[in-house]
Design a protein around this motif. Structure first.
Motif, PDB file in Angstrom:
ATOM      1  N   UNK A 173      51.460  -5.576  53.799  1.00 17.02           N
ATOM      2  CA  UNK A 173      52.208  -6.991  54.289  1.00 17.02           C
ATOM      3  C   UNK A 173      53.465  -6.871  53.860  1.00 17.02           C
ATOM      4  N   UNK A 193      52.586 -11.129  42.795  1.00 18.08           N
ATOM      5  CA  UNK A 193      53.601 -11.691  44.041  1.00 18.08           C
ATOM      6  C   UNK A 193      55.077 -11.728  43.722  1.00 18.08           C
ATOM      7  N   UNK A 227      61.929 -17.549  49.560  1.00 18.58           N
ATOM      8  CA  UNK A 227      61.846 -17.817  51.086  1.00 18.58           C
ATOM      9  C   UNK A 227      62.338 -19.046  51.500  1.00 18.58           C
ATOM     10  N   UNK A 262      54.164 -17.621  43.534  1.00 17.93           N
ATOM     11  CA  UNK A 262      55.395 -17.498  43.811  1.00 17.93           C
ATOM     12  C   UNK A 262      56.099 -17.731  42.276  1.00 17.93           C
TER      13      UNK A 262
END
Lengths: 152, 310
Positions: B197, B168, B12, B134
């Protein structure tokens, strides 16, 4: 005739428009345990409110809240107002508005988050929504569930 | 975009343009990654490979990537032999290691550890996986594999299959694929389906994800089957695990239904998810995908260290 269940205070803080049922958590935030206060503390629960149907109210005599305490209250009751009373008058009125970033007042609920180890770092969350409050840990990226339980 | 000194903690943190820049450079790195061309563009630079958890591909491919660029890698002795075992904080380890190296690659069991390291290090930190958190270089190499295969990512139909709840990495991949305009379908049993989510995040990015529990629903249409490992320990009842794991096993029988140019990807290690017979088919791409980790990591190292022309 209007009935006053609790009389006005001379000096101190009135935390008004607390979300119903949250008054006891507000007491915890401001560190009132029942044995460590020397002036009266009044707690009103489930009081009729023109804005929200019902609300809680907390009155703490001879004490003014600091900014960190106000931020914490905003986390569990974003519509609360904080009135600082001096000599029976409202000297200051604050809305318990959350900042965009919350530091050091709540710990991450993820047990696998590095901030829950002994690292010399303050917890930090971005505020994704102010009402209802939604916090995301900047370290582990998780949304914090049950904010009230994780207040520091 | 100037990457010099940039931390790579989460996918991100990178814009679409920045990801494209990494993938474009990775393309140029391929002959160097294969040992068909040689460069010393990072000569004199030192990479600190800090792996607090075991890893095969990520660890070795970072070492290979740095060597292929002419740089050197500093290895951490086994964590149990280091000051970490004596109770040293990650913060102190990072403060020390940054003074010995030019870039830090970190794999750590705790989520958020790479962000913490980046906070304290003046040298760039590359996250090589932080627990269940991550793993941006895996996402980059997955995107690279799809882009190389189809010459684009937009409109490619990608089915993410298996345990979509806990990893994730697969959440980040779903978001990144959507950012590039791929069409994603989530194939998982109800108790391991993609968290709400992530589904919401994909929708926010303009995606229209489909959710199903049946591989048969996607096998005819998919361009990419991205398989993840279903972990036994998630199931209290071993019989229940066998039932679920069996549903998502990829074999030649299933692939008979697929498009001719469908590719099968897997972050590896695989256990039983893909039958060995698939390895010899034109669909298998998981070993190519593992190789792609080298040029992608070479590109990242070159960018964050600001090396010159190849």
């Amino acid at each position: 005739m209007k009935e006053f269940k609790v009389t006005p205070i001379r000096n101190g803080t009135v935390i008004d428009h607390i979300e119903c049922g949250m008054a006891l958590k507000v007491l915890r935030i401001i560190g009132v345990s029942g044995t460590n206060v020397h002036s009266p503390v009044s707690v009103l629960m489930h009081v009729p409110s023109s804005k929200a149907g019902f609300k809680d109210v907390v009155k703490v005599e001879d004490r003014e809240l600091d900014a960190k305490e106000v931020d914490k209250i905003a986390l569990i009751s974003p519509l609360a107002t904080i009135n600082i009373i001096r000599d029976f008058n409202v000297a200051e009125k604050h809305n318990a508005a959350l900042p965009d970033v919350v530091r050091g007042i709540v710990r991450c609920g993820n047990p696998s988050c590095i901030t829950n180890l002994k690292e010399p770092v303050e917890s930090e969350f971005t505020v994704e929504s102010k009402n209802p409050p939604v916090l995301r840990c900047i370290y582990c990226d998780r949304i914090l569930e049950d904010i009230a339980e994780h207040l520091q | 975009m100037n990457f010099k000194g940039k931390d790579i903690v989460s996918i991100r943190d990178l814009s679409r343009e920045e990801i494209d820049q990494v993938l474009d450079l990775a393309e140029k790195m391929i002959p160097y990654a294969k040992g068909e061309a040689f460069t010393k563009v990072l000569e004199g630079r030192i990479l600190a490979n800090l792996f607090f958890e075991p890893s095969t591909r990520t660890h070795m491919s970072f070492m290979t990537a740095m060597s292929r660029l002419g740089g050197r890698t500093m290895e951490m002795a086994h964590p149990s032999m280091m000051s970490v075992a004596k109770g040293e904080t990650l913060t102190d380890t990072i403060r020390m290691v940054e003074s010995y190296s030019d870039v830090i690659v970190l794999r750590h069991p705790y989520e958020g550890s790479a962000r913490l390291a980046a906070h304290f290090s003046s040298k760039p930190v590359i996250n090589a996986g932080d627990g269940a958190g991550q793993h941006p270089t895996q996402t980059l190499l997955d995107l690279f594999t799809i882009r190389r295969e189809f010459k684009k990512i937009e409109d490619i139909k990608v089915a993410l299959v298996g345990d979509l709840k806990y990893g994730r990495t697969v959440h980040s991949l779903a978001e990144a694929l959507t950012l590039f305009g791929a069409e994603v379908t989530f194939v998982a049993p109800a108790n391991l389906q993609m968290p709400r989510e992530t589904v919401r995040q994909v929708e926010k990015l303009g995606g229209k994800p489909k959710l199903t529990s049946k591989l048969e629903d996607v096998i005819k249409e998919a361009d990419v089957l991205y398989i993840t490992r279903i972990q036994k320990e998630r199931f209290p009842d071993p019989a229940e695990y066998q039932k679920v794991a069996g549903c998502y096993r990829i074999d030649n029988d299933l692939l008979r239904e697929a498009k001719r140019d469908l590719i099968v990807m897997h972050p590896l290690p695989r256990v039983d998810e893909i039958a060995p017979e698939v390895d010899a088919t034109a669909h298998a791409r998981y070993f190519v995908q593992a190789f792609n980790g080298v040029p992608v990591r070479m590109a990242l190292l070159q960018l964050v260290l600001g090396g010159g022309e190849l």
